[in-house]
Design a protein around this motif. Structure first.
Motif, mmCIF file in Angstrom:
data_model
loop_
_atom_site.group_PDB
_atom_site.id
_atom_site.type_symbol
_atom_site.label_atom_id
_atom_site.label_comp_id
_atom_site.label_asym_id
_atom_site.label_seq_id
_atom_site.Cartn_x
_atom_site.Cartn_y
_atom_site.Cartn_z
ATOM 1 N N GLY A 131 1.609 11.059 -3.477
ATOM 2 C CA GLY A 131 2.354 10.177 -2.580
ATOM 3 C C GLY A 131 2.272 10.595 -1.134
ATOM 4 N N GLU A 132 2.395 11.898 -0.883
ATOM 5 C CA GLU A 132 2.343 12.396 0.497
ATOM 6 C C GLU A 132 0.983 12.173 1.140
ATOM 7 O OE1 GLU A 132 4.599 13.597 2.602
ATOM 8 O OE2 GLU A 132 6.169 13.224 1.119
ATOM 9 N N PHE A 133 -0.087 12.226 0.345
ATOM 10 C CA PHE A 133 -1.425 11.977 0.880
ATOM 11 C C PHE A 133 -1.484 10.591 1.527
ATOM 12 C CE2 PHE A 133 -5.661 10.083 0.307
ATOM 13 C CZ PHE A 133 -6.436 10.983 1.028
ATOM 14 N N PHE A 134 -0.839 9.602 0.902
ATOM 15 C CA PHE A 134 -0.880 8.242 1.432
ATOM 16 C C PHE A 134 0.238 7.981 2.444
ATOM 17 C CE2 PHE A 134 -3.183 7.882 -2.573
ATOM 18 C CZ PHE A 134 -4.313 7.201 -2.164
ATOM 19 N N LYS A 135 1.317 8.702 2.308
ATOM 20 C CA LYS A 135 2.462 8.464 3.183
ATOM 21 C C LYS A 135 2.295 9.125 4.543
ATOM 22 C CE LYS A 135 6.180 8.807 0.838
ATOM 23 N NZ LYS A 135 7.325 9.390 0.103
ATOM 24 N N THR A 136 1.803 10.370 4.550
ATOM 25 C CA THR A 136 1.727 11.116 5.808
ATOM 26 C C THR A 136 0.376 11.760 6.037
ATOM 27 O OG1 THR A 136 2.572 13.139 4.746
ATOM 28 C CG2 THR A 136 4.200 11.642 5.699
ATOM 29 N N GLY A 137 -0.501 11.734 5.042
ATOM 30 C CA GLY A 137 -1.796 12.391 5.168
ATOM 31 C C GLY A 137 -2.925 11.442 5.525
ATOM 32 N N GLU A 138 -4.142 11.822 5.155
ATOM 33 C CA GLU A 138 -5.325 11.018 5.471
ATOM 34 C C GLU A 138 -5.248 9.618 4.871
ATOM 35 O OE1 GLU A 138 -7.965 11.872 7.369
ATOM 36 O OE2 GLU A 138 -7.035 13.806 7.861
ATOM 37 N N GLY A 139 -4.535 9.497 3.751
ATOM 38 C CA GLY A 139 -4.453 8.198 3.078
ATOM 39 C C GLY A 139 -3.638 7.164 3.812
ATOM 40 N N LYS A 140 -2.887 7.573 4.847
ATOM 41 C CA LYS A 140 -2.095 6.602 5.618
ATOM 42 C C LYS A 140 -3.005 5.577 6.301
ATOM 43 C CE LYS A 140 1.669 6.284 8.975
ATOM 44 N NZ LYS A 140 2.411 5.349 8.102
ATOM 45 N N TYR A 141 -4.254 5.932 6.503
ATOM 46 C CA TYR A 141 -5.239 5.031 7.114
ATOM 47 C C TYR A 141 -5.332 3.709 6.353
ATOM 48 C CZ TYR A 141 -9.914 3.106 7.937
ATOM 49 O OH TYR A 141 -10.970 2.256 8.189
ATOM 50 N N TYR A 142 -5.074 3.739 5.042
ATOM 51 C CA TYR A 142 -5.282 2.558 4.210
ATOM 52 C C TYR A 142 -4.092 1.595 4.209
ATOM 53 C CZ TYR A 142 -8.887 5.732 2.517
ATOM 54 O OH TYR A 142 -9.926 6.604 2.441
ATOM 55 N N GLU A 143 -3.007 1.974 4.884
ATOM 56 C CA GLU A 143 -1.792 1.154 4.841
ATOM 57 C C GLU A 143 -2.045 -0.292 5.258
ATOM 58 O OE1 GLU A 143 2.819 1.090 6.553
ATOM 59 O OE2 GLU A 143 1.406 2.638 7.242
ATOM 60 N N ASP A 144 -2.764 -0.494 6.347
ATOM 61 C CA ASP A 144 -2.982 -1.845 6.867
ATOM 62 C C ASP A 144 -3.983 -2.644 6.035
ATOM 63 O OD1 ASP A 144 -1.219 -1.307 8.919
ATOM 64 O OD2 ASP A 144 -2.793 -0.657 10.319
ATOM 65 N N LEU A 145 -4.635 -1.986 5.085
ATOM 66 C CA LEU A 145 -5.628 -2.666 4.254
ATOM 67 C C LEU A 145 -5.048 -3.114 2.913
ATOM 68 C CD1 LEU A 145 -8.605 -0.177 4.824
ATOM 69 C CD2 LEU A 145 -8.069 -2.260 6.113
ATOM 70 N N LEU A 146 -3.753 -2.823 2.706
ATOM 71 C CA LEU A 146 -3.109 -3.104 1.432
ATOM 72 C C LEU A 146 -1.864 -3.956 1.618
ATOM 73 C CD1 LEU A 146 -3.200 0.577 0.081
ATOM 74 C CD2 LEU A 146 -4.794 -1.248 -0.539
ATOM 75 N N THR A 147 -1.428 -4.619 0.538
ATOM 76 C CA THR A 147 -0.134 -5.293 0.588
ATOM 77 C C THR A 147 0.961 -4.231 0.570
ATOM 78 O OG1 THR A 147 0.201 -5.426 -1.813
ATOM 79 C CG2 THR A 147 -1.117 -7.191 -0.775
ATOM 80 N N LYS A 148 2.169 -4.627 0.894
ATOM 81 C CA LYS A 148 3.277 -3.671 0.923
ATOM 82 C C LYS A 148 3.515 -3.047 -0.445
ATOM 83 C CE LYS A 148 5.808 -5.527 4.905
ATOM 84 N NZ LYS A 148 7.097 -6.085 5.393
ATOM 85 N N LYS A 149 3.431 -3.860 -1.485
ATOM 86 C CA LYS A 149 3.680 -3.334 -2.827
ATOM 87 C C LYS A 149 2.541 -2.423 -3.282
ATOM 88 C CE LYS A 149 6.796 -6.981 -4.402
ATOM 89 N NZ LYS A 149 7.037 -8.100 -5.343
ATOM 90 N N GLN A 150 1.324 -2.768 -2.938
ATOM 91 C CA GLN A 150 0.189 -1.903 -3.276
ATOM 92 C C GLN A 150 0.319 -0.552 -2.590
ATOM 93 O OE1 GLN A 150 -3.085 -4.357 -2.018
ATOM 94 N NE2 GLN A 150 -3.379 -5.277 -4.034
ATOM 95 N N TYR A 151 0.660 -0.587 -1.312
ATOM 96 C CA TYR A 151 0.794 0.665 -0.566
ATOM 97 C C TYR A 151 1.962 1.488 -1.095
ATOM 98 C CZ TYR A 151 1.087 3.862 3.443
ATOM 99 O OH TYR A 151 1.115 4.976 4.245
ATOM 100 N N GLN A 152 3.055 0.815 -1.487
ATOM 101 C CA GLN A 152 4.207 1.529 -2.029
ATOM 102 C C GLN A 152 3.869 2.199 -3.361
ATOM 103 O OE1 GLN A 152 7.025 1.578 -0.067
ATOM 104 N NE2 GLN A 152 7.630 3.281 -1.382
ATOM 105 N N ASP A 153 3.036 1.538 -4.169
ATOM 106 C CA ASP A 153 2.574 2.156 -5.414
ATOM 107 C C ASP A 153 1.970 3.529 -5.147
ATOM 108 O OD1 ASP A 153 3.283 -0.078 -6.857
ATOM 109 O OD2 ASP A 153 1.246 -0.703 -7.343
#
Length: 447
Positions: A131-153
């Motif tokens: 979760g932290e990889f996507f929330k605060t790490g390199e994976g945060k880059y993908y936030e704008d490429l996903l729906t809110k629910k996908q990103y929350q997953d």
């Protein structure tokens, strides 16, 4: 909700209803579920996944596998005892439909056996690391490429949802995953909702989420067949819990409360004399002093008290379930069974001591730090390769990585969410040792 529908023997792909009275008693459908789980590669990997102490080489410390087996045994007892009472209260289930007491035990045992099958390496810290990889790490880059629910997953990567994916996901040669009965899948799903809205109520079913966006339709099919009550807004997929979830949850609560505590004593993290007093407080009404005083070793004393404690809490959980059966069937029962325990104070004392002396011990913290580093690095390398493949920007290193991921990630699928989740899925199924070994290889430290 009604029991006949909740005890559905349907499996993925069935065109016709499976009737209980037509079942082969020597190969009962609910027992087949147990067999399919225990022979799965994902279940076997639990032998090298953290329960409390990451990467522990101590013989008597529980892994996810031994913990799951013990939860299953407790769950089977809970299910059988409740089943016996349910059939007396609703005799048509046996007389008309042919259900037996052991059916309830088999469903709960199978769901309990699988309850941790979706947990990543390094225990709950592994979930947090993803979760932290996507929330605060390199994976945060993908936030704008996903729906809110996908990103929350991804930000709240959840072992329970990952477990449902393991049990149900189709792949070549394995359509419908393990093809478990819908009753077992319903009893497995502790949190029958999607990742958003996050904790919309204080109901225990809303504490976490139970399926990823790409398993949404699968779970809706299961829920509708079981007759689970729809909850939440029209735009959000959320259902009431399957009643037997409460027994699976109780089995897990009982085991980790008592057995994690036992591990702490065996590891020397909790002083024996101090700890045994805590357990004695839980079983004062059933302990036989003469028998207990005759025991010579710490392990024998622990074994005796553990047995009494688990038996005490099983019997109490059955009484609580039956007392609130109507509320459970209506979906209005909003807490865990153990929250109504007469031994709540004693249980809380044990949990507090476990948190301070075991879960927050320096050894556990140090190894969780390693787990964070390992998972972050694996995700960083794997997600970059997969996304670079989508963008046709592969480096030579990426091409090598894709040869590793190829059998596990559908590289022809151009859906970013599916690709990212497939990478998380791949990492999550690694054992602790395999994750460490893969990390060392990628860092060039192992040949």
């Amino acid at each position: 909700m009604n029991w006949e529908q909740l005890l559905s023997l349907k499996r993925y792909g069935d065109a016709h209803k499976r009737l209980r009275k037509e079942q082969d008693e020597t190969r009962l459908g609910f027992e087949v579920d147990y067999d399919r789980i225990i022979f799965s590669s994902e279940f076997r990997s639990l032998q090298d996944k953290t329960q409390v102490v990451p990467l522990s080489k101590t013989d008597f410390v529980h892994t996810r596998l031994t913990h799951s087996l013990e939860v299953s045994v407790v769950g089977r007892s809970l299910g059988r005892k409740v089943g016996e009472r349910i059939l007396k209260k609703h005799p048509h289930l046996k007389d008309v439909h042919g259900y037996q007491m052991n059916d309830f035990g088999a469903i709960v045992a199978a769901a309990a056996l699988a309850h941790d099958i979706g947990n990543p390496p390094f225990g709950h810290s592994g979930e947090k690391a993803i979760g932290e990889f996507f929330k605060t790490g390199e994976g945060k880059y993908y936030e704008d490429l996903l729906t809110k629910k996908q990103y929350q997953d991804l930000c709240d990567f959840e072992g329970n949802a990952n477990g449902l994916k393991i049990l149900t996901e189709s792949r070549q040669g394995r359509i419908g995953g393990l093809r478990l009965s819908y009753a077992t899948l319903g009893a497995f799903t502790k949190y029958p909702k999607e990742s958003l809205p996050k904790k919309p109520t204080t109901h225990i079913a809303d504490k976490k989420y139970g399926f990823f966006q790409n398993e949404k339709e699968t779970f809706k099919d299961i829920a509708e067949d079981l007759g689970l009550i729809k909850r939440g807004d029209a735009d959000d997929v959320s259902y009431c819990r399957h009643p037997l979830v409460y027994l699976v949850e109780a089995a897990d609560d009982i085991c980790y409360t008592i057995i994690d505590f036992e591990d702490g004593i065996n590891l020397g993290l909790i002083q024996e004399e101090y700890a045994l007093e805590y357990l004695i407080n839980l079983v004062r009404d059933s302990i036989q002093t003469k028998t207990y005083n005759a025991l010579q070793s710490t392990q024998d004393r622990l074994s005796y008290l553990r047995s009494l404690a688990i038996n005490t809490l099983i019997n109490e959980a059955v009484e609580i379930f039956m007392k609130y059966e109507d509320e459970i069937l209506s979906g209005s029962f909003s807490k865990a069974l153990i929250d109504y325990s007469a031994y709540e104070a004693q249980i809380n004392d044990i949990i507090k001591l476990s948190i301070s002396n075991i879960y927050q011990s320096q050894d556990v913290i140090d190894k969780e730090i390693v787990g964070y580093k390992v998972i972050n690095e694996l995700l960083n390398i794997f997600t970059k390769a997969v996304i670079n493949n989508l963008n046709d920007e592969l480096s030579n290193f990426d091409k090598l990585i894709l040869k590793v991921l190829g059998p596990f990630v559908d590289l022809k699928n151009n859906n970013i969410y599916d690709n990212l989740l497939s990478v998380c899925f791949y990492v999550s199924k690694m054992s602790d040792s395999n994750a460490m070994l893969t990390y060392q290889k990628l860092k060039g430290n192992h040949l």
